[in-house]
Design a protein around this motif. Structure first.
Motif, PDB file in Angstrom:
ATOM      1  N   MET A  69       0.832  -1.194   0.000  1.00 15.68           N
ATOM      2  CA  MET A  69       0.000   0.000   0.000  1.00 15.68           C
ATOM      3  C   MET A  69       0.872   1.252   0.000  1.00 15.68           C
ATOM      4  O   MET A  69       1.839   1.350   0.737  1.00 15.68           O
ATOM      5  N   GLU A  70       0.529   2.182  -0.841  1.00 13.68           N
ATOM      6  CA  GLU A  70       1.299   3.419  -0.972  1.00 13.68           C
ATOM      7  C   GLU A  70       0.995   4.366   0.183  1.00 13.68           C
ATOM      8  O   GLU A  70      -0.149   4.541   0.576  1.00 13.68           O
ATOM      9  N   ASN A  71       2.020   4.973   0.745  1.00 10.13           N
ATOM     10  CA  ASN A  71       1.869   5.913   1.852  1.00 10.13           C
ATOM     11  C   ASN A  71       1.700   7.322   1.292  1.00 10.13           C
ATOM     12  O   ASN A  71       2.674   8.006   1.027  1.00 10.13           O
ATOM     13  N   LYS A  72       0.451   7.754   1.086  1.00 13.05           N
ATOM     14  CA  LYS A  72       0.177   9.067   0.515  1.00 13.05           C
ATOM     15  C   LYS A  72       0.063  10.112   1.604  1.00 13.05           C
ATOM     16  O   LYS A  72      -0.439   9.846   2.686  1.00 13.05           O
ATOM     17  N   LYS A  73       0.513  11.315   1.296  1.00 11.19           N
ATOM     18  CA  LYS A  73       0.385  12.434   2.221  1.00 11.19           C
ATOM     19  C   LYS A  73      -0.946  13.135   1.991  1.00 11.19           C
ATOM     20  O   LYS A  73      -1.393  13.279   0.854  1.00 11.19           O
ATOM     21  N   MET A  74      -1.569  13.560   3.072  1.00 12.40           N
ATOM     22  CA  MET A  74      -2.792  14.336   2.966  1.00 12.40           C
ATOM     23  C   MET A  74      -2.408  15.772   2.607  1.00 12.40           C
ATOM     24  O   MET A  74      -1.499  16.349   3.212  1.00 12.40           O
ATOM     25  N   LYS A  75      -3.068  16.336   1.606  1.00 13.79           N
ATOM     26  CA  LYS A  75      -2.779  17.695   1.171  1.00 13.79           C
ATOM     27  C   LYS A  75      -3.623  18.672   1.974  1.00 13.79           C
ATOM     28  O   LYS A  75      -4.820  18.468   2.163  1.00 13.79           O
ATOM     29  N   VAL A  76      -2.973  19.740   2.471  1.00  9.33           N
ATOM     30  CA  VAL A  76      -3.651  20.744   3.289  1.00  9.33           C
ATOM     31  C   VAL A  76      -3.217  22.142   2.867  1.00  9.33           C
ATOM     32  O   VAL A  76      -2.217  22.319   2.178  1.00  9.33           O
ATOM     33  N   VAL A  77      -4.006  23.138   3.257  1.00 10.21           N
ATOM     34  CA  VAL A  77      -3.619  24.536   3.089  1.00 10.21           C
ATOM     35  C   VAL A  77      -3.464  25.137   4.475  1.00 10.21           C
ATOM     36  O   VAL A  77      -4.100  24.703   5.434  1.00 10.21           O
ATOM     37  N   GLU A  78      -2.596  26.116   4.578  1.00  9.45           N
ATOM     38  CA  GLU A  78      -2.338  26.778   5.852  1.00  9.45           C
ATOM     39  C   GLU A  78      -2.750  28.244   5.732  1.00  9.45           C
ATOM     40  O   GLU A  78      -2.206  28.985   4.913  1.00  9.45           O
TER      41      GLU A  78
END
Length: 41
Positions: A1-10
């Motif tokens: 399973m690929e370890n994807k990063k959650m995309k966020v805005v700051e």
């Protein structure tokens, strides 16, 4: 399973310390801003 990063805005980034914590916790900051009301254009 690929370890994807959650995309966020700051929003209201300040000096960027919160972003550093996010990036170390498997988040990808795709956009950030800082509003300075005292700055005139």
């Amino acid at each position: 399973m690929e370890n994807k990063k959650m995309k966020v805005v700051e929003l209201f980034a300040g000096v960027g310390g919160f972003r550093l914590g996010l990036e170390k916790s498997n988040y990808e900051v795709v956009w950030s801003n800082q509003w300075e009301p005292s700055t005139k254009m």
